[in-house]
Design a protein around this motif. Structure first.
Motif, mmCIF file in Angstrom:
data_model
loop_
_atom_site.group_PDB
_atom_site.id
_atom_site.type_symbol
_atom_site.label_atom_id
_atom_site.label_comp_id
_atom_site.label_asym_id
_atom_site.label_seq_id
_atom_site.Cartn_x
_atom_site.Cartn_y
_atom_site.Cartn_z
ATOM 1 N N ARG A 100 0.833 -1.199 0.000
ATOM 2 C CA ARG A 100 0.000 0.000 0.000
ATOM 3 C C ARG A 100 0.864 1.243 0.000
ATOM 4 O O ARG A 100 0.604 2.193 -0.727
ATOM 5 N N GLU A 101 1.920 1.249 0.792
ATOM 6 C CA GLU A 101 2.675 2.481 1.013
ATOM 7 C C GLU A 101 4.025 2.519 0.313
ATOM 8 O O GLU A 101 4.663 3.572 0.306
ATOM 9 N N GLY A 102 4.441 1.419 -0.244
ATOM 10 C CA GLY A 102 5.782 1.370 -0.811
ATOM 11 C C GLY A 102 6.808 1.124 0.278
ATOM 12 O O GLY A 102 6.530 1.334 1.466
ATOM 13 N N ALA A 107 9.637 2.667 1.118
ATOM 14 C CA ALA A 107 10.037 3.867 1.860
ATOM 15 C C ALA A 107 8.887 4.412 2.698
ATOM 16 O O ALA A 107 9.098 4.892 3.807
ATOM 17 N N GLY A 108 7.684 4.319 2.179
ATOM 18 C CA GLY A 108 6.542 4.898 2.869
ATOM 19 C C GLY A 108 6.004 4.041 3.992
ATOM 20 O O GLY A 108 5.286 4.528 4.863
ATOM 21 N N GLU A 131 12.676 6.358 -6.939
ATOM 22 C CA GLU A 131 12.613 6.185 -5.488
ATOM 23 C C GLU A 131 11.198 6.045 -4.941
ATOM 24 O O GLU A 131 11.029 5.758 -3.761
ATOM 25 N N ALA A 160 7.296 8.513 -1.658
ATOM 26 C CA ALA A 160 7.775 8.677 -0.288
ATOM 27 C C ALA A 160 9.298 8.719 -0.235
ATOM 28 O O ALA A 160 9.878 9.468 0.546
ATOM 29 N N GLY A 161 9.934 7.926 -1.064
ATOM 30 C CA GLY A 161 11.384 7.829 -1.016
ATOM 31 C C GLY A 161 12.108 8.974 -1.701
ATOM 32 O O GLY A 161 13.299 9.191 -1.454
ATOM 33 N N ALA A 204 2.707 2.533 -9.085
ATOM 34 C CA ALA A 204 3.155 2.687 -7.704
ATOM 35 C C ALA A 204 2.213 3.568 -6.894
ATOM 36 O O ALA A 204 1.966 3.282 -5.719
ATOM 37 N N GLU A 205 1.691 4.621 -7.498
ATOM 38 C CA GLU A 205 0.945 5.609 -6.715
ATOM 39 C C GLU A 205 -0.509 5.729 -7.145
ATOM 40 O O GLU A 205 -1.249 6.550 -6.599
ATOM 41 N N GLU A 255 -3.077 3.931 -6.706
ATOM 42 C CA GLU A 255 -4.089 3.672 -5.688
ATOM 43 C C GLU A 255 -4.171 4.797 -4.677
ATOM 44 O O GLU A 255 -5.240 5.113 -4.172
ATOM 45 N N ARG A 256 -3.039 5.392 -4.394
ATOM 46 C CA ARG A 256 -3.020 6.400 -3.340
ATOM 47 C C ARG A 256 -3.587 7.738 -3.804
ATOM 48 O O ARG A 256 -4.113 8.510 -3.012
#
Lengths: 208, 208
Positions: free
Chosen positions: A13-15, A17-18, B14, B17-18, B105-106, B108-109
Motif C-alpha cells: 500500500r505504502e511502498g 520507503a513509505g 525512489e 515517499a522515497g 506505484a501511486e 491507488e493512493r
DNA sequence: ACAAATTTAGACAGCCTTGTCCAATTCGTC
DNA sequence: GACGAATTGGACAAGGCTGTCTAAATTTGT
C-alpha cells in the motif's frame, strides 16, 4: 494476521520507503518490538515478505497449471475455465497482486531480491505452460509453431482486458475476468486451432 | 534538465515517499529553494510531473496512431512496423516508462490524480485504435467481431514477450521489440485475417 | 504453580526530511 | 553600468522514522 502478512499489505500500500514499522505492527496486532524481535530489520522484513509471496505464488501457479486440460472435451470451454482459474488463483488473489506490485515498485532497487522470482517464477511457469500447449498440439488439438510464444500469447490475450485494472492495482470482477478470458481464448483458438495449413486443405483428419 | 523532468526521474526511481527534494534539485542542477519557489510543495511538484507525463504520453500515442496503416501494402509488415513504432515512441520511451511506473506505484493512493489519465489515456487511445482496425475490417483487410476487443488484443499480443522486462522497469532491446511485434502480429493476423466465416464460405467477395 | 521465555509499552537518541527564512549573489534587461 | 528579479546556500524548527533499551506484564511449558 501474521507479521509478514501485515507487512506485505503495508509495503504494497505504502511502498517500501513509505511503510513504517508502527503501521505494520498495528496491522499485525503486535507491538513494534515484537516485529524487531522477529525480523530484526526493516530491510530484513521486506526480504521475508518477498520470499513468502514468491513461494506461495509459485506454488499456486504450478498447482493451477496442473489443472490444464490435457484431454479437453470442449477445448474452448476448458481453456476459458483454465484461464479463469489462473486469474482467480494466481493473478488476482492477494499474493499475486501484492507480489506484482512489489516487483513493479521495488524491482529495480533490489534486483538480487527478485532474481530468484524471475528465474523460478516466469521462467519455469512459462515453460510448464508451454509444455502443456505443446502436448495439446501434439495430440492434434492445436496447430502451434513455437509453444513458448503461444504460452506467452495465451496469457497476454486472456488478460488483455484487465490491463488497466491491474495497472491501478484494482481487482477485476468475476464477470470481467470471464469476459476477458472468453474473448482471449476465442482469439487464441482462431489463431491456433488445428485447421488447414496456410495453403488451405480443409477436410483432412476429422476422425474425432 | 528541467525541474519537472528531474522530479519525474527521481519519483520513478525512489517512489513518492522515497524521493526527497534534495535529490531532485541536485539532479535538476538547481538549488532546493528554487524547487520550492517554482512548485511550492512536494505534492504539488508530483502533480506537475504526472500532468506533464500524461500530456506528453497522450500526444505521442495519438501521433503514433496517426501513422496506422489505413491502406496497407503488406498488412503483416505494416502492422509490425506500426507495433514497433508504438512501442518505441509511446511505451518504451522515457515518458511512457515513467508514467507507467508512477501509475502502478501511486495510482491507488492518488486516484483523482490519475483519473484524468484513465479517461484521456487508455479510454481515447483504445477507441482511436479500435476505429482504425474497424476501418481495416470495413475495407476488407480483416475480419473483426468487436473492434475494441481486437484493439486491446492487438496491444496485448504485440507486447506479450515484453511483460517481464516492463514489470522490472527495464528497457527491451530493439531486437526484442521487433520479435515480440512480429510474433504478436502474426498471431493477430492468424486470428483476424479476412477469411471464411465460422460456417465456412470461402470464396465470396474477393473483388480487391 | 512456577520458572523461563516471550511480549509489551514507553522512552529515547540519532538521523533524515520537509518547508521556511534570509542575506548574498547572479542574471536579464535596459 | 545599473536596477529589479530570480537564484543560491545555508541555517533553522518541527516532525517523523528507525532501531535500541528497559522494566513490567503476559504467556508457555512442565
Amino acid at each position: 494476521m501474521s507479521v509478514v502478512d501485515a507487512a506485505a499489505s503495508v509495503f504494497c500500500r505504502e511502498g517500501y520507503a513509505g511503510a513504517n514499522i508502527d503501521l505494520i505492527s498495528a496491522e499485525a496486532g503486535v507491538s513494534r518490538q515484537t516485529v524487531y524481535n522477529h525480523h530484526g530489520d526493516k530491510r530484513n522484513l521486506f526480504v521475508a515478505v518477498v520470499r513468502d509471496l514468491t513461494e506461495r505464488c509459485n506454488a499456486g501457479i504450478f498447482a493451477t497449471i496442473a489443472t490444464f486440460p490435457d484431454q479437453p472435451a470442449d477445448l474452448e470451454a476448458d481453456l476459458i475455465a483454465f484461464a479463469v482459474r489462473m486469474n482467480r488463483n494466481c493473478i488476482c488473489n492477494r499474493d499475486g497482486r501484492f507480489l506484482r506490485k512489489l516487483i513493479q515498485a521495488e524491482g529495480e532497487r533490489y534486483p538480487e531480491l527478485f532474481a530468484e522470482w524471475r528465474e523460478q517464477g516466469p521462467g519455469r511457469t512459462w515453460s510448464a505452460l508451454a509444455a502443456r500447449f505443446a502436448r495439446l498440439a501434439f495430440a492434434g488439438h492445436l496447430s502451434i509453431g513455437d509453444p513458448d510464444v503461444a504460452a506467452r500469447q495465451f496469457l497476454a490475450l486472456v488478460n488483455a482486458e484487465l490491463q488497466i485494472t491491474f495497472m491501478l492495482g484494482g481487482i477485476p470482477t468475476e464477470e470481467e475476468v470471464l469476459r476477458s478470458a472468453t474473448n482471449g481464448v476465442r482469439t487464441f483458438l482462431a489463431a491456433f486451432a488445428r485447421k488447414k495449413s496456410p495453403a488451405g486443405k480443409q477436410a483432412a483428419l476429422v476422425h474425432a
